[in-house]
Design a protein around this motif. Sequence first.
Motif, PDB file in Angstrom:
ATOM      1  N   THR A   1       4.743   9.457   6.442  1.00  0.00           N
ATOM      2  CA  THR A   1       4.800   8.981   5.054  1.00  0.00           C
ATOM      3  C   THR A   1       6.070   8.150   4.793  1.00  0.00           C
ATOM      4  O   THR A   1       6.429   7.906   3.649  1.00  0.00           O
ATOM      5  CB  THR A   1       4.744  10.168   4.064  1.00  0.00           C
ATOM      6  OG1 THR A   1       5.735  11.120   4.461  1.00  0.00           O
ATOM      7  CG2 THR A   1       3.385  10.821   4.040  1.00  0.00           C
TER       8      THR A   1
ATOM      9  N   SER B   1      -0.169   6.224  -4.674  1.00  0.00           N
ATOM     10  CA  SER B   1      -0.024   7.488  -3.934  1.00  0.00           C
ATOM     11  C   SER B   1       1.277   8.199  -4.327  1.00  0.00           C
ATOM     12  O   SER B   1       1.339   9.429  -4.355  1.00  0.00           O
ATOM     13  CB  SER B   1      -0.048   7.217  -2.433  1.00  0.00           C
ATOM     14  OG  SER B   1       0.974   6.299  -2.103  1.00  0.00           O
TER      15      SER B   1
ATOM     16  N   TYR C   1      12.562   8.483   1.578  1.00  0.00           N
ATOM     17  CA  TYR C   1      12.523   7.214   0.850  1.00  0.00           C
ATOM     18  C   TYR C   1      13.948   6.754   0.536  1.00  0.00           C
ATOM     19  O   TYR C   1      14.885   7.555   0.524  1.00  0.00           O
ATOM     20  CB  TYR C   1      11.761   7.381  -0.470  1.00  0.00           C
ATOM     21  CG  TYR C   1      10.326   7.813  -0.321  1.00  0.00           C
ATOM     22  CD1 TYR C   1       9.534   7.376   0.731  1.00  0.00           C
ATOM     23  CD2 TYR C   1       9.733   8.639  -1.283  1.00  0.00           C
ATOM     24  CE1 TYR C   1       8.198   7.776   0.841  1.00  0.00           C
ATOM     25  CE2 TYR C   1       8.406   9.031  -1.179  1.00  0.00           C
ATOM     26  CZ  TYR C   1       7.654   8.600  -0.115  1.00  0.00           C
ATOM     27  OH  TYR C   1       6.348   8.995  -0.013  1.00  0.00           O
TER      28      TYR C   1
ATOM     29  N   VAL D   1       3.615   2.702  -7.099  1.00  0.00           N
ATOM     30  CA  VAL D   1       2.548   2.789  -6.088  1.00  0.00           C
ATOM     31  C   VAL D   1       1.687   4.033  -6.375  1.00  0.00           C
ATOM     32  O   VAL D   1       2.225   5.121  -6.619  1.00  0.00           O
ATOM     33  CB  VAL D   1       3.184   2.891  -4.673  1.00  0.00           C
ATOM     34  CG1 VAL D   1       2.146   3.219  -3.615  1.00  0.00           C
ATOM     35  CG2 VAL D   1       3.941   1.610  -4.345  1.00  0.00           C
TER      36      VAL D   1
ATOM     37  N   GLU E   1       0.811  -1.220   0.000  1.00  0.00           N
ATOM     38  CA  GLU E   1       0.000   0.000   0.000  1.00  0.00           C
ATOM     39  C   GLU E   1       0.847   1.275   0.000  1.00  0.00           C
ATOM     40  O   GLU E   1       0.564   2.232  -0.695  1.00  0.00           O
ATOM     41  CB  GLU E   1      -0.918  -0.001   1.208  1.00  0.00           C
ATOM     42  CG  GLU E   1      -2.069   0.933   1.017  1.00  0.00           C
ATOM     43  CD  GLU E   1      -3.329   0.329   1.592  1.00  0.00           C
ATOM     44  OE1 GLU E   1      -3.966   1.038   2.343  1.00  0.00           O
ATOM     45  OE2 GLU E   1      -3.628  -0.841   1.306  1.00  0.00           O
ATOM     46  N   LYS E   2       1.930   1.248   0.805  1.00  0.00           N
ATOM     47  CA  LYS E   2       2.802   2.424   0.861  1.00  0.00           C
ATOM     48  C   LYS E   2       4.166   2.061   0.310  1.00  0.00           C
ATOM     49  O   LYS E   2       4.679   0.982   0.605  1.00  0.00           O
ATOM     50  CB  LYS E   2       2.956   2.903   2.305  1.00  0.00           C
ATOM     51  CG  LYS E   2       1.741   3.627   2.809  1.00  0.00           C
ATOM     52  CD  LYS E   2       2.020   4.275   4.147  1.00  0.00           C
ATOM     53  CE  LYS E   2       0.778   5.022   4.618  1.00  0.00           C
ATOM     54  NZ  LYS E   2       0.858   5.400   6.019  1.00  0.00           N
TER      55      LYS E   2
ATOM     56  N   THR F   1       8.353   2.945  -0.319  1.00  0.00           N
ATOM     57  CA  THR F   1       9.459   3.617   0.377  1.00  0.00           C
ATOM     58  C   THR F   1      10.680   3.791  -0.532  1.00  0.00           C
ATOM     59  O   THR F   1      11.753   4.132  -0.063  1.00  0.00           O
ATOM     60  CB  THR F   1       9.896   2.802   1.613  1.00  0.00           C
ATOM     61  OG1 THR F   1      10.211   1.483   1.185  1.00  0.00           O
ATOM     62  CG2 THR F   1       8.829   2.760   2.684  1.00  0.00           C
TER      63      THR F   1
END
Length: 330
Positions: free
Chosen positions: A230, A316, A234, A314, A197-198, A200
Amino acid sequence: MKTLDEFIVEKQQEFSQATGDLTALLSAIKLGAKIINRDINKAGLLDILGETGSRGEVQMNLDLHANEKLKAALKARGEVAGIASEEEEKIVIFNNERSQNGKYVILMAPLDGAENVEVNVTVGTIFSIYRRISPVGQPATEEDFLQPGNRQVAAGYVVYGSSTMLVYTTGYGVHAFTYDPSLGVFCLSHEKVRYPEKGTMYSVNQGNYIKFPAGVKKYIKYCQEQDEATLRPYHSRYIGSLVADFHRNLLKGGIFMYPSTASFPQGKLRLLYECNPMAFLSEQAGGKGSDGTGRILDITPEQLHQRSPFFVGVCSMVDDAERFIAQNPE
Ligand code: AFP
């Protein structure tokens, strides 16, 4: 253990008007991939043995060699009316009677990231399959190949890494198969792959930073900022081989970017051979593929070798990149 052949036969009923043609076609790609896999693994050895000259020549040859092998595997099947390849200037129409009755055309990047072979780094093969729009029974036309990505019936890639994997979609999720060289078969290893879902990770050639549009520069800075909610900053990961970067981001969660640059105002990647198939896979895995302003799959191509800026991964993360680009017009 389920093999690729068993899996696609089992899933055949998912394809509309299933006749087994698409199944046969994926089998041909699988065969081409096995040959390319074998030859890539031998590349360093051939060089040591001096069979094909200097290192540069080995790498160049492999590019073209992969193209010939894949083309031959596809030509041998009646289902394919013709191909377009990153390695060929024009479309290649298969002119025998059987092929003219073929319902499909294939677009491919036979050995993407080929320069990496020389230094033993992961490369890939990318393919994209469309139902032709010209009448069956006649030779395929360029129009068959210049369809928007949203008309793809299947797409996928083979990643030649620490293991070799074939990953594909026919519009019913993304499935991945790992190659067992001792048996010579691809075995189902990841069914219905979804992005985490998230994400990095962000993948971009930061050496080009100075040449990027303002919105992309701002998004990269955003990726590097600290924010626990968040999961930023990253991780930066860039291999320089689209298949490898895409594959890692798919499994681990991330975004790949090849924006327009001062040297490549339309971006570097090819819409038909690289962006469309990866965008189709991405959407099928719950992600997104964009040119920075909108959906890649909705672009109507005008030329075979057309390039496009590319942002994929992803949802988002691609949304964030698009937002920064929209807020910082050139
Ligand atoms: P080649 O197939 O010409 O080696 O290009 C590979 C590629 O199209 C893609 O696989 C990479 O993501 C991208 O180019 C790397 O480009 P940069 O070297 O400019 O970062």
